[in-house]
Design a protein around this motif. Structure first.
Motif, PDB file in Angstrom:
ATOM      1  N   ASP A 236      33.310  39.147   1.066  1.00  0.00           N
ATOM      2  CA  ASP A 236      33.945  37.836   1.234  1.00  0.00           C
ATOM      3  C   ASP A 236      35.385  37.836   0.714  1.00  0.00           C
ATOM      4  O   ASP A 236      36.012  36.788   0.608  1.00  0.00           O
ATOM      5  CB  ASP A 236      33.139  36.747   0.536  1.00  0.00           C
ATOM      6  N   GLN A 237      35.909  39.021   0.366  1.00  0.00           N
ATOM      7  CA  GLN A 237      37.252  39.125  -0.193  1.00  0.00           C
ATOM      8  C   GLN A 237      38.260  39.497   0.893  1.00  0.00           C
ATOM      9  O   GLN A 237      38.120  40.514   1.568  1.00  0.00           O
ATOM     10  CB  GLN A 237      37.285  40.159  -1.317  1.00  0.00           C
ATOM     11  N   LEU A 238      39.271  38.638   1.026  1.00  0.00           N
ATOM     12  CA  LEU A 238      40.301  38.828   2.040  1.00  0.00           C
ATOM     13  C   LEU A 238      41.629  39.113   1.357  1.00  0.00           C
ATOM     14  O   LEU A 238      42.100  38.322   0.532  1.00  0.00           O
ATOM     15  CB  LEU A 238      40.417  37.573   2.911  1.00  0.00           C
ATOM     16  N   LYS A 239      42.246  40.230   1.705  1.00  0.00           N
ATOM     17  CA  LYS A 239      43.522  40.617   1.109  1.00  0.00           C
ATOM     18  C   LYS A 239      44.628  40.440   2.139  1.00  0.00           C
ATOM     19  O   LYS A 239      44.562  41.004   3.232  1.00  0.00           O
ATOM     20  CB  LYS A 239      43.482  42.069   0.627  1.00  0.00           C
ATOM     21  N   LEU A 240      45.668  39.671   1.755  1.00  0.00           N
ATOM     22  CA  LEU A 240      46.822  39.464   2.626  1.00  0.00           C
ATOM     23  C   LEU A 240      48.019  40.175   2.013  1.00  0.00           C
ATOM     24  O   LEU A 240      48.472  39.819   0.921  1.00  0.00           O
ATOM     25  CB  LEU A 240      47.113  37.974   2.795  1.00  0.00           C
TER      26      LEU A 240
END
Length: 430
Positions: free
Chosen positions: A284-288
């Protein structure tokens, strides 16, 4: 490669602006660099084929297990789901708009009136979708008479787009491809020279290209296999129209529900000029890595829902507009036969949420009933371009207001920067 397309488009557009406005550089003066922002608005006209052939394949005794093996069940249901997804992708607060042109009269209030008598049947009036709430009008569309497949609806949609002032205009035709003869168009089905009461493939393509010449793109989207016709115990099938992207004519065909869901993603990316963000979501971890103007999250499947997007501090990133799950429609038509019961495509579920500005950083994407590996995330980067001018000796040139430019050779260098953080992102793997 695919992830670089969006930034490549930004670079191309900005370099074009530099070329066009290059002569104005001295007038900028020594102030901070000025940035030209190009805002886009979308006006989409959708032709909805709700003719009899969009319903014909259904019968009363299909089981849910049989649906998967049917070549193209519930064309009408697929077309309505496609319209709901297109409508869910728009930024209504930013001025976007979707207008539907059904071929035959519909009601949108959730009622299911009896079939209109043939002598009282009417062509459909345009239906405007101006907010996310209006998408329910698509779900509730009920056809009171399902007749032939008039090309008039395409012409009406085209005439509407000619008056639009939007920067991006698209004509989407959702149909099974069996148009009735139109004007002086040929009616030869190109199937062994057999004459049938249907516009030929070449005639259809010619008319579609004529619309594309009017200043907008045309997406011809076929629902299911093209209808077959029989003469003297021989089956004939009209071939698919050939696309011509260089002339603004695009063609897709979705036979199965799975193909429909894939094609919807491809078409939306092309229309809205977005690319998919890949290899950035783990669990569930989104890196931008760079800041985003907009993130569009799209999930499909029964019960699939996008719950929230939160930044590192736990603050929610609010959607630009409220959204809800979309599913197959059960509002169809009363006919065209007394014992006729259309088939629903119960595999069609989707949820689209558009989130606003997301600065560079780490986020938590909360999903319900979704396989994280199947989440589709599309992005619009928040990027500026910094342009620096050097003289022939390599010295940076600062143009003062009112100062003439000395004749000579200059070098112009540009780099991309994150509009929020100011970081140089020219070499970002995006």
């Amino acid at each position: 490669m695919g992830n670089k397309k969006c930034l490549v488009r930004v670079v191309t557009a900005l370099m074009a602006l530099i070329t066009v406005f290059g002569g104005l550089l001295p007038a900028i003066g020594s102030k901070a660099a000025e940035v030209i922002k190009v805002e886009k608005t979308y006006d989409i006209a959708v032709v909805y084929d709700n003719s009899g052939s969009m319903y014909l394949e259904a019968k009363e005794d299909y089981t849910e297990e049989e649906i998967a093996s049917i070549a193209c069940p519930a064309r009408w249901c697929k077309a309505k789901f496609a319209m709901e997804i297109f409508a869910s992708m728009l930024d209504y607060a930013g001025g976007d708009k979707l207008t539907i042109f059904p071929m035959w009269e519909v009601v949108t209030d959730g009622s299911t009136p009896a079939q209109t008598p043939i002598e009282d049947a009417q062509y459909g009036d345009a239906i405007e979708i101006r907010s996310k709430d209006d998408i329910d009008l698509i779900t509730n569309m009920y056809t009171t008479f399902a007749g032939d497949t008039p090309f008039n609806a395409v012409i009406n949609a085209s005439n509407y787009l000619k008056t639009s002032t939007a920067t991006e205009k698209w004509l989407i035709v959702l149909t099974d491809g069996a148009f009735s003869p139109y004007g002086n168009s040929e009616t030869d089905a190109e199937a062994g020279g057999v004459f049938i009461n249907c516009m030929s493939t070449e005639a259809t393509r010619t008319l579609l290209l004529e619309q594309a010449k009017l200043g907008f793109n045309v997406q011809y989207f076929l629902m299911g296999e093209l209808p077959h016709y029989k003469k003297d115990d021989i089956d004939y099938q009209i071939p698919v129209v050939e696309a011509s992207p260089s002339n603004g004519l695009y063609v897709e065909q979705a036979i199965t529900s799975e193909e429909l869901q894939t094609k919807l993603i491809d078409i939306c990316n092309m229309i809205f000029q977005r690319d998919e963000l890949v290899n950035r979501l783990e669990g569930d971890q989104l890196k931008l890595d760079i800041s985003m103007k907009k993130l569009v999250v799209f999930v499909q499947g029964e019960g699939a829902k996008i719950v929230s997007l939160k930044d590192e501090s736990g603050e929610r990133v609010e959607p630009t507009e409220p959204s809800k799950q979309r599913k197959y429609s059960t509002f169809h038509t009363a006919g065209p036969w007394d014992d006729y019961i259309p088939l629903y495509d119960k595999t069609l579920y989707g949820h689209v949420v558009t989130f606003g500005a997301c600065p560079k950083g780490n986020y938590t994407l909360d999903l319900d009933g979704v396989d994280p590996d199947k989440v589709k995330i599309f992005y619009e980067p928040d990027v500026d371009m910094v342009v620096t001018v050097y003289d022939s000796e390599g010295n940076e040139v600062v143009f003062e207001e009112g100062t003439a430019v000395i004749e000579g050779e200059y070098t112009v260098k540009a780099k991309l920067i994150d509009a929020v953080t100011g970081d140089d992102i020219t070499n970002s793997d995006l």
